[in-house]
Design an enzyme around this catalytic site. Structure first.
Site: not given
Ligand code: T1G
Length: 693
Positions: A62, A104, A124
């Site tokens: 998300a 999901e 999460e």
């Molecule tokens: N939402 C918004 N922005 C995100 C994002 C996300 N989920 N993931 C990454 N970004 C942005 C980040 O801020 C950065 O922005 C750019 O993308 C590159 O990220 C409903 C509730 C995917 C392994 O927890 O683990 O789904 O600084 O620097 O090192 O049940 O990002 O460039 O402007 O980290 O290559 C669950 C979070 C969400 C994964 C990539 N998902 N992301 O790593 O790049 S909650 C996560 C990561 C959810 C559902 C629930 C990593 C990555 P900017 P980065 P990276």
């Protein structure tokens, strides 16, 4: 711009998600995905659908930046219901990462194909949440709760191979994952109407329930302050006790409650703050780093050896330099012993150990640094020594090489002035033990070239560090605020608190260790030496050192450490010493509650953080928080000192500081002008814009 492209391969529709940088499921992508699925589902020429993605992620989850704002339709669960409810088979073609809502989406599909390098996870829990779009109900039905629960509790992703073993994916593609997904989709068409995960209650057996409950009992013992671990248990249990629809509703209610929890808000704040540090105000993002192929470290003591290990661990050749053979031998022996400990623990293979040790070349004399692209000085913390080294290096190292000092508080411009190349000189402040601690403060003195700073940031990331650019000033950011807390500890001990009470207030807040135990671990003589060098005193701390009680290394400090114990015990002699100091100062000792101790320790830190921002030593409050999270074990679910202050309210902090200043007469406790201004305007640190350091 469309975030989902629809194409056809024969009777198979291929919906390719393309929402850079990581295909996060923001409102636009959810709407496009729903639209494309509807088009394909109602197209009579289409018999099955493949959901694929472009870029480095399948879907990163998300869009975390949407959390806390009014939800926008279509909600992710509704999109997933459409996928799962499709009468035509939907197959996920997973490349890169499928995380959170991304996995999901794949779980709602009728089958999943993963590229061999794909990673799949439900992280999460790390955001203080639980999966909120069916993960806690579909994953147990797909692979069993006893396997699904640990995956969601750890939040760690699994490889495609492991996912196949678990039954999370149906196939690992040797070649093109989309082509493999099309073939699988065609096979499903031949089989007839697909069976959605929701119908697979057969996996939720009594045996699975029993195994899950054992894991749940263990997890609940360790859940501590984290309500989301308990919510996860409740949600997965619902997969056994409720219908699928009721289970989804229960999951959604638990997830929605966690969204509002301050701990989750703090963790989501940290997620973005740790990414924001890469943006250095005043430096164009187009500035490229210099090439670093070889490094040199001056000084083979604890810090120098640890820094050399950072390079070796990252696969970068490094020359470790001392003045004499005996010193470099000692340094290399210390490095070898640390690697051997990792091998003994099983966290490093002997082959890896040998590979890393081979990357460290011991040498005597600064001349060995001649070919280095960067030299990091980790010599004695004394300005004269550093100036002598930098002056000598200036004549030895090649043009364009970067000269960095690991100084923890000395003036970097003064060090740079010992060279003819101030544009190449900066600070790279590692934290001990350097091969373990994540934090790296990059000190940007006036006059250093932008590309030198960018190089240090890029190198920090290559070394697996969290690099934060800070301005030049005594103690830079972390240690300067630590000193504010150390002074506060001293004040509390003289005023009536005891070491175990001070430490308990901080460990109760979520720190792993309190200030007294931390001083005993690091060695009280370090602070004593630093105070003497600066003509400062601290009655209690000085008295403890004058007694030779330097901490764990002498078996006693603020606490007793009998027989080399690592956990301290109260020491009646220290408590008597503290009482004597109070008496000598004419202070009538009084007791303090844990809350009083906490505010007296943390408010002065926040005040120092405000001054650091006013002086332009930190670019943004989030940088200060990232420093304290990665260098001093501030509990992540508290967000960092500046985020914590915002949750308390700056007006409250100002009032408490004013009262402390009046009570103690310590003008350093007067609220900083920035703190007063934000409080008066009803604002928080989060309202501040980034500024160059
Ligand atoms: N939402 C918004 N922005 C995100 C994002 C996300 N989920 N993931 C990454 N970004 C942005 C980040 O801020 C950065 O922005 C750019 O993308 C590159 O990220 C409903 C509730 C995917 C392994 O927890 O683990 O789904 O600084 O620097 O090192 O049940 O990002 O460039 O402007 O980290 O290559 C669950 C979070 C969400 C994964 C990539 N998902 N992301 O790593 O790049 S909650 C996560 C990561 C959810 C559902 C629930 C990593 C990555 P900017 P980065 P990276």
């Amino acid at each position: 711009m469309e975030t989902v492209r629809l194409a056809r391969q024969g009777e198979i529709a291929i919906a390719t998600i393309d929402n850079p940088p990581v295909n996060a499921l923001g409102q636009a992508l959810r709407a496009d995905l729903a639209r494309v699925l509807s088009e394909a589902s109602t197209d009579p020429a289409v018999t099955a659908i493949v959901i694929a993605a472009a870029g480095k992620a399948f879907i990163a989850g998300a869009d975390i930046s949407e959390f806390g704002k009014p939800p926008l339709a279509p909600l992710l669960p509704d999109v997933l219901d459409a996928i799962e409810g499709s009468e035509k088979p939907v197959v996920a073609a997973i490349q890169g990462v499928a995380l959170g809502g991304g996995l999901e989406v794949a779980l709602a599909c009728h089958a999943r194909v993963a590229a061999a390098s794909a990673m799949l996870g439900l992280p999460e829990i790390k955001l203080g949440l639980i999966p909120g779009a069916g993960g806690t109900q579909r994953l147990p039905r797909l692979i069993g709760a006893a396997k699904a629960f640990p995956m969601m509790l750890s939040g760690e992703p699994v490889s495609a191979g492991k996912a196949l073993e678990l039954g999370l994916v149906d196939e690992v593609a040797g070649g093109d994952v989309v082509a493999a997904a099309v073939t699988l989709a065609q096979a499903l068409v031949a089989k007839g109407a697909p069976e959605p995960a929701r119908e697979r209650d057969d996996r939720l057996t009594a045996k699975d329930r029993e195994a899950f409950e054992v894991l749940a009992a263990e997890a609940s013992l360790k859940s501590g302050d984290m309500p989301n671990a308990m919510a996860l248990i409740e949600a997965v249990r619902a997969a056994f006790t409720l219908s699928f629809a009721e289970g989804l509703a229960a999951e959604r209610a638990l997830f929605t409650a966690l969204l509002a929890d301050p701990r989750s808000k703090a963790l989501r704040y940290v997620f973005f703050a740790e990414r924001e540090i890469a943006r250095v105000p005043g430096i164009d993002s187009a500035v490229k780093p210099r090439e670093i192929a070889r490094a040199a470290v001056i000084g083979a003591g604890t810090m120098g050896g640890g820094i050399a290990m950072c390079f070796a661990n990252a696969g970068i050749a490094v020359t470790l330099i001392e003045q004499e053979q005996a010193q470099i031998d000692n340094g290399m022996n210390r490095v070898a012993a640390i690697y051997e400990m990792s091998v003994t623990r099983g966290s490093l293979t002997p082959a890896k150990r040998d590979e890393r040790v081979a990357l460290i070349t011991p040498a005597v004399g600064l001349g060995a640094a001649a070919e280095a692209d960067i030299v990091i000085e980790a010599a004695f913390e004394e300005m004269g020594v550093k100036q002598q080294i930098f002056g000598a290096l200036d004549a030895i190292v090649k043009p364009g090489a970067i000269l960095a000092s690991n100084t923890s508080y000395l003036d970097v411009p003064t060090i740079a002035a010992a060279t003819t190349r101030p544009q190449d000189v900066l600070g790279m402040h590692f934290f001990s033990p350097a091969n373990v601690m994540k934090l790296l403060e990059i000190v940007r003195p006036a006059g250093v070239a932008d590309d030198a700073v960018v190089t240090a940031m890029a190198l920090g990331r290559r070394l697996g560090k969290v690099p934060v650019v800070v301005g030049n000033g005594f103690g830079f950011v972390g240690n300067r605020m630590l000193e504010a807390r150390t002074r506060a500890t001293e004040r509390l001990l003289v005023a009536g608190a005891l070491p175990h009470e001070v430490d308990a207030a901080l460990t109760g807040f979520g720190f792993k260790m309190g200030p007294c135990a931390m001083a005993d671990l690091a060695g009280n003589d370090i602070g004593w030496r630093s105070r003497k060098a600066r003509g400062k005193t601290a009655a209690v701390a000085d008295a403890i050192c004058e007694a030779g009680w330097f901490g764990q290394k002498t078996g006693r400090g603020y606490f007793l450490y009998p027989d080399g114990a690592r956990t301290g015990q109260r020491d009646p002699e220290v408590e008597a010493l503290i009482a004597r100091v109070s008496q000598e100062k004419g202070v009538t000792r009084r007791s303090f509650t844990a809350d009083e101790i906490l505010s007296r320790l943390l408010d002065p830190m926040v005040n120092e953080g405000a001054r650091i921002l006013e002086e332009g030593i930190a670019a943004r409050p989030g940088d200060i928080d990232v420093i304290w999270l990665n260098g001093y074990n501030w509990p992540a679910w508290r967000g960092g000192p500046m985020h914590w202050a915002d949750t308390i309210g700056l007006g409250v902090i100002v009032a408490r500081l004013e009262a402390q200043a009046a009570e103690t007469g310590d003008t350093a406790l007067e609220p900083a002008p920035l703190l007063r201004r934000l409080a008066a305007e009803g604002k928080g640190f989060a309202d501040l814009k980034a500024r160059p350091v």
